[in-house]
Design a protein around this motif. Structure first.
Motif, PDB file in Angstrom:
ATOM      1  N   SER A  28     113.494  73.822  22.334  1.00 56.81           N
ATOM      2  CA  SER A  28     113.984  72.620  22.983  1.00 56.81           C
ATOM      3  C   SER A  28     114.208  72.904  24.474  1.00 56.81           C
ATOM      4  CB  SER A  28     115.292  72.231  22.299  1.00 56.81           C
ATOM      5  OG  SER A  28     115.831  71.144  22.931  1.00 56.81           O
ATOM      6  N   GLY A  29     113.770  71.970  25.313  1.00 55.78           N
ATOM      7  CA  GLY A  29     113.992  72.121  26.753  1.00 55.78           C
ATOM      8  C   GLY A  29     112.930  72.957  27.450  1.00 55.78           C
ATOM      9  N   ARG A  30     112.024  73.540  26.706  1.00 53.08           N
ATOM     10  CA  ARG A  30     110.963  74.359  27.312  1.00 53.08           C
ATOM     11  C   ARG A  30     109.741  73.481  27.556  1.00 53.08           C
ATOM     12  NH1 ARG A  30     110.150  79.972  25.391  1.00 53.08           N
ATOM     13  NH2 ARG A  30     108.615  80.874  26.798  1.00 53.08           N
ATOM     14  N   GLN A  31     109.200  73.519  28.770  1.00 54.69           N
ATOM     15  CA  GLN A  31     108.006  72.729  29.066  1.00 54.69           C
ATOM     16  C   GLN A  31     106.882  73.152  28.107  1.00 54.69           C
ATOM     17  OE1 GLN A  31     106.496  73.293  33.070  1.00 54.69           O
ATOM     18  NE2 GLN A  31     107.536  71.411  33.669  1.00 54.69           N
ATOM     19  N   THR A  32     106.282  72.177  27.426  1.00 56.64           N
ATOM     20  CA  THR A  32     105.232  72.484  26.452  1.00 56.64           C
ATOM     21  C   THR A  32     104.074  71.522  26.677  1.00 56.64           C
ATOM     22  OG1 THR A  32     106.910  73.207  24.873  1.00 56.64           O
ATOM     23  CG2 THR A  32     104.754  72.703  23.959  1.00 56.64           C
ATOM     24  N   LEU A  33     102.851  72.050  26.729  1.00 52.51           N
ATOM     25  CA  LEU A  33     101.714  71.193  27.052  1.00 52.51           C
ATOM     26  C   LEU A  33     100.492  71.571  26.239  1.00 52.51           C
ATOM     27  CD1 LEU A  33      99.571  72.912  29.166  1.00 52.51           C
ATOM     28  CD2 LEU A  33     101.733  72.921  30.417  1.00 52.51           C
ATOM     29  N   THR A  34      99.564  70.618  26.142  1.00 50.77           N
ATOM     30  CA  THR A  34      98.281  70.917  25.502  1.00 50.77           C
ATOM     31  C   THR A  34      97.149  70.577  26.471  1.00 50.77           C
ATOM     32  OG1 THR A  34      97.951  68.719  24.549  1.00 50.77           O
ATOM     33  CG2 THR A  34      99.193  70.278  23.227  1.00 50.77           C
ATOM     34  N   ILE A  35      96.094  71.365  26.388  1.00 51.87           N
ATOM     35  CA  ILE A  35      94.852  71.048  27.110  1.00 51.87           C
ATOM     36  C   ILE A  35      93.782  70.940  26.029  1.00 51.87           C
ATOM     37  CG2 ILE A  35      93.214  71.756  28.878  1.00 51.87           C
ATOM     38  CD1 ILE A  35      95.364  73.579  30.055  1.00 51.87           C
ATOM     39  N   THR A  36      93.244  69.737  25.882  1.00 50.50           N
ATOM     40  CA  THR A  36      92.404  69.440  24.721  1.00 50.50           C
ATOM     41  C   THR A  36      91.169  68.665  25.147  1.00 50.50           C
ATOM     42  OG1 THR A  36      94.429  69.247  23.411  1.00 50.50           O
ATOM     43  CG2 THR A  36      92.463  68.309  22.458  1.00 50.50           C
ATOM     44  N   GLY A  37      89.990  69.089  24.708  1.00 47.83           N
ATOM     45  CA  GLY A  37      88.792  68.283  24.935  1.00 47.83           C
ATOM     46  C   GLY A  37      88.912  66.979  24.158  1.00 47.83           C
ATOM     47  N   ASP A  38      88.116  65.977  24.539  1.00 50.59           N
ATOM     48  CA  ASP A  38      88.251  64.674  23.862  1.00 50.59           C
ATOM     49  C   ASP A  38      87.786  64.740  22.400  1.00 50.59           C
ATOM     50  OD1 ASP A  38      85.713  65.080  24.906  1.00 50.59           O
ATOM     51  OD2 ASP A  38      85.422  63.015  25.547  1.00 50.59           O
ATOM     52  N   GLY A  39      86.836  65.633  22.099  1.00 45.55           N
ATOM     53  CA  GLY A  39      86.413  65.797  20.706  1.00 45.55           C
ATOM     54  C   GLY A  39      87.523  66.427  19.885  1.00 45.55           C
ATOM     55  N   CYS A  40      88.134  67.449  20.420  1.00 40.84           N
ATOM     56  CA  CYS A  40      89.244  68.119  19.719  1.00 40.84           C
ATOM     57  C   CYS A  40      90.411  67.151  19.540  1.00 40.84           C
ATOM     58  CB  CYS A  40      89.701  69.344  20.503  1.00 40.84           C
ATOM     59  SG  CYS A  40      88.453  70.631  20.575  1.00 40.84           S
ATOM     60  N   PHE A  41      90.654  66.355  20.566  1.00 39.53           N
ATOM     61  CA  PHE A  41      91.739  65.375  20.515  1.00 39.53           C
ATOM     62  C   PHE A  41      91.593  64.471  19.282  1.00 39.53           C
ATOM     63  CE2 PHE A  41      92.904  60.963  21.578  1.00 39.53           C
ATOM     64  CZ  PHE A  41      94.261  61.111  21.827  1.00 39.53           C
ATOM     65  N   LEU A  42      90.333  64.054  19.025  1.00 36.01           N
ATOM     66  CA  LEU A  42      90.118  63.125  17.911  1.00 36.01           C
ATOM     67  C   LEU A  42      90.441  63.757  16.553  1.00 36.01           C
ATOM     68  CD1 LEU A  42      86.857  61.297  19.015  1.00 36.01           C
ATOM     69  CD2 LEU A  42      89.119  60.293  18.689  1.00 36.01           C
ATOM     70  N   VAL A  96      94.210  65.309  27.881  1.00 32.39           N
ATOM     71  CA  VAL A  96      92.896  65.221  27.227  1.00 32.39           C
ATOM     72  C   VAL A  96      91.820  65.236  28.296  1.00 32.39           C
ATOM     73  CG1 VAL A  96      91.432  63.898  25.682  1.00 32.39           C
ATOM     74  CG2 VAL A  96      93.901  63.767  25.460  1.00 32.39           C
ATOM     75  N   LEU A  97      90.891  66.181  28.197  1.00 33.82           N
ATOM     76  CA  LEU A  97      89.793  66.243  29.152  1.00 33.82           C
ATOM     77  C   LEU A  97      88.664  65.370  28.610  1.00 33.82           C
ATOM     78  CD1 LEU A  97      89.791  70.006  30.202  1.00 33.82           C
ATOM     79  CD2 LEU A  97      91.289  68.144  30.875  1.00 33.82           C
ATOM     80  N   ASP A  98      88.534  64.205  29.217  1.00 34.25           N
ATOM     81  CA  ASP A  98      87.637  63.186  28.675  1.00 34.25           C
ATOM     82  C   ASP A  98      86.288  63.227  29.380  1.00 34.25           C
ATOM     83  OD1 ASP A  98      86.480  60.942  27.618  1.00 34.25           O
ATOM     84  OD2 ASP A  98      87.709  59.522  28.754  1.00 34.25           O
ATOM     85  N   ASP A  99      85.259  63.677  28.663  1.00 31.05           N
ATOM     86  CA  ASP A  99      83.883  63.565  29.193  1.00 31.05           C
ATOM     87  C   ASP A  99      83.018  62.778  28.209  1.00 31.05           C
ATOM     88  OD1 ASP A  99      83.723  65.454  27.152  1.00 31.05           O
ATOM     89  OD2 ASP A  99      82.056  66.500  28.088  1.00 31.05           O
ATOM     90  N   GLN A 100      83.679  62.168  27.251  1.00 33.93           N
ATOM     91  CA  GLN A 100      83.009  61.357  26.223  1.00 33.93           C
ATOM     92  C   GLN A 100      81.907  62.102  25.490  1.00 33.93           C
ATOM     93  OE1 GLN A 100      81.864  57.403  27.430  1.00 33.93           O
ATOM     94  NE2 GLN A 100      83.825  57.174  28.447  1.00 33.93           N
ATOM     95  N   ALA A 101      82.083  63.392  25.341  1.00 33.29           N
ATOM     96  CA  ALA A 101      81.025  64.164  24.671  1.00 33.29           C
ATOM     97  C   ALA A 101      81.576  65.463  24.117  1.00 33.29           C
ATOM     98  CB  ALA A 101      79.914  64.473  25.667  1.00 33.29           C
TER      99      ALA A 101
END
Ligand SMILES: Cc1ncc(C[n+]2csc(CCOP(=O)(O)OP(=O)(O)O)c2C)c(N)n1
Ligand SMILES: [Mg+2]
Length: 618
Positions: free
Chosen positions: A469-483, A503-508
């Motif tokens: 709790s309170g710790r900065q937490t982030l994700t870096i996810t391609g748009d395919g992985c996101f789905l 989400v890194l969106d390149d639609q592919a």
């Protein structure tokens, strides 16, 4: 007869329990005597005994989805105030337990239903197995009671399903065995090379009651091959040899020792993908990821030109982390690992030392005088110069109209706290982030390495945020992985877990395009749906942000990080001109490994398609 610590504790606890049951007269005056810490003592149901054991094992959270077979357990979790987190899918339950384990160093726990709950979890367990992450998976099985009927719901062969994705599957046949079996599962999950362990418990045992008296198990002794260690240290003692350290996840709990060893040996330190953060990457001897053409330029250069002997610690040279086995052979390789099965599989070894990394370091420090190199200011200067060149090269922008993904990763790093927990999904974002997301602390940079389970980052981050709790937490996810795991963002909203999802969106599936285009001169099944991310975020109940141009990067990332709840951020990226070192290295290796016949067929196909002016993409 020898009396172990366990026997003593057991005797003490029996004494305490029998005192608690003393004569009826003083029963009303008597305060309930709590079981000694770490013990499960007294009459209770199997479900309560399971939860007491989880508490005794210091579990902070159980991830999963209840079902008819486990309701007793979930009810007991609530009564006994052991925190739990409801997921939307059991892949997430396994992966949250994984994120918990990687970020805390303790076994993560999931509790799932048999049948579909279990089959859903297999992918996450497989990731934990290949990535050496300790997990205990509790499965409530169908009933084994004498009056149980055939054709029970979810009645698959659970043991057989679990065996290939775990270190071991324990089955419980009697209620009285629940605590001891669960403890064995924890012990084994941590022991040697960590990994997932399953416990399958027929659900009728949760309802039955028994008298329990179960105490902690002693840790399994660490292996140590003293003779191999002596020979390895002798080789390291040859001061004509310049040492380079290659550190993997097995070093994660020995970070200060690795730094000390590097300074003692004046050795540049590279890490595997999952070893990132073992040494602060800002340290003057840290050179980044890998030491072949797939990782950082700095590591490649330093290991090629300034290293004679590679000291590989707690690492297994797996395919993804090494860019399809691109790490070059050096004259000498000393490989220290807790798992003998890692030795000599990929690289030729000079010495293999079967040992825990911490134990090996302790031995090395005992011989510090024989190993010590003189301070090498020139080496540090070279590393600094190479790092500067590398940052400059990475700063080059290749995307014309939208955001360059490497620039995004660098900017995100600059703006996040040094102890932020970064969860990165598979392929391009993973290669770029492993190259340039500078990790300065152990257990802060995470990715699914050897099972490459798409969609891992979102649930893994939630599992970690729940207990940080309170710790900065982030994700870096391609748009395919996101789905693959986007629905889990609803869990962030429900639980107010303030993870920042980028989400890194390149639609592919750009990675597939990178692999397919040069080989087939066309792409197949790589284009993704055009999503309305804003509406998705609204539907899930989280805040939304969008980054379309380089100018928006800094201000919008700042806005996202300042928000005190979960945020979904769409980053519009273009990978097309950005060279990716991992891809180039892996491609070169792949071509190299084709037989002459296979190569001829590839070339013939390329030649026949080259004339096609309108390739059929997707
Ligand atoms: C569960 C699963 N299915 C399929 C794959 C094969 N695969 C690896 S990367 C990838 C595409 C990833 O797409 P995206 O998340 O958009 O990232 P990009 O390649 O565009 O950076 C696929 C299909 C996999 N690793 N895992
Ligand atoms: Mg993509």
């Amino acid at each position: 007869m020898t009396i172990s610590r366990r026997d003593l504790l057991k005797a003490a606890s029996v004494g305490a329990a029998s005192l608690a049951c003393a004569s009826g007269a003083d029963a009303q005056l008597r305060q309930p005597v709590p079981a000694p810490a770490g013990w499960v003592v007294g009459q209770m149901s199997g479900a309560d005994a399971l939860v007491e054991t989880l508490r005794a094992e210091q579990v902070d959270c159980v991830y999963g989805i209840p079902g008819a077979q486990e309701n007793e357990v979930w009810d007991s979790l609530k009564t006994k105030r052991l925190p739990y987190l409801l997921t939307t899918h059991e892949f997430s339950a396994a992966t949250m337990a994984d994120g918990y384990a990687r970020s805390t160093g303790k076994p993560g726990v999931l509790c799932i239903v048999p049948g579909p709950g279990l089959t859903n979890a297999l992918t996450g367990l497989g990731e934990a197995l290949l990535d050496s992450v300790p997990i205990v998976c509790i499965v409530g099985d169908v009933s084994n009671a004498a009056n149980a009927l055939p054709f029970q719901v979810h009645c698959l062969n659970h043991v057989a399903l679990l065996q290939p994705v775990t270190k071991r599957v324990f089955t419980v046949a009697r209620v009285a065995d629940i605590p001891d079996v669960v403890r064995q599962a924890f012990q084994l999950a941590r022991a040697g090379e960590p990994g997932p362990v399953a416990v399958v418990i027929p659900y009728n045992l949760f309802l039955e009651a028994a008298r329990f008296n179960s105490g902690p198990l002693e840790a399994i002794a660490l292996p140590f091959d003293a003779e191999a260690c002596r020979r390895a240290l002798q080789l390291l003692g040859d001061r004509r040899l310049r040492v380079g350290i290659y550190a993997g996840m097995g070093c994660m709990d020995h970070a200060p020792a690795i730094v000390r060893l590097a300074e003692l040996l004046q050795a540049p330190v590279a890490t595997s993908m999952s070893g990132k953060g073992v040494v602060p990457e800002t340290h003057p001897l840290a050179v980044g990821w890998g030491y072949g053409p797939h990782g950082t330029r700095t590591a490649e250069d330093l290991f090629r030109n300034h290293v004679d002997v590679v000291l590989a610690l707690g690492v297994k040279f797996s395919e993804v982390s090494t860019g399809f086995n691109s790490n070059p052979e050096r004259r000498h390789l000393i490989h220290v690992d807790i798992n003998q099965a890692s030795f000599g599989r990929i690289m030729r070894n000079s010495q293999c030392v079967h040992s825990d990394v911490g134990v090996f370091c302790t031995q090395a420090f005992e011989q510090a005088d024989a190993l010590r190199r003189t301070d090498n200011a020139r080496l540090r200067e070279i590393i600094q110069l190479r790092k500067r060149d590398e940052t400059r090269a990475n700063d080059e922008v290749f995307a014309r109209t939208c955001v360059d993904p490497m620039r995004f990763v660098q900017c995100l790093r600059r703006l996040t706290a040094p102890d932020a927990l970064a969860f990165v999904d598979v392929t391009l974002s993973q290669y770029l982030a492993t190259e340039c997301f500078t990790a300065t602390q152990p257990r802060t940079f995470f990715n699914p390495t050897d099972n490459q389970a798409m969609g891992w980052s979102i649930p893994a981050a939630l599992g970690a945020q729940k207990v940080h709790s309170g710790r900065q937490t982030l994700t870096i996810t391609g748009d395919g992985c996101f789905l693959m795991s986007a629905t889990e963002i609803s869990t962030a909203a429900r639980e107010r877990l303030p993870v920042k999802f980028f989400v890194l969106d390149d639609q592919a599936y750009h990675y597939m395009q990178e692999l397919q285009s040069p080989a087939y001169l066309r792409t197949t099944a790589t284009i993704l749906a055009r999503l309305d991310y804003r509406s998705l975020a609204m539907g899930y109940g989280v805040a939304y942000q969008e980054i379309r141009t380089p100018d928006e990067l800094e201000p919008r990332i700042r806005t996202v990080l300042e928000h005190n709840g979960p945020v979904l951020t769409r980053v519009v990226v273009d990978y097309r001109r950005r060279p990716i070192r991992w891809i180039n290295a892996a491609r070169a290796r792949f071509i190299n490994e084709l037989s002459p016949e296979q190569r001829r067929r590839f070339l013939a196909r390329i030649a026949s398609r080259a004339a096609d002016r309108q390739p059929q993409n997707d």
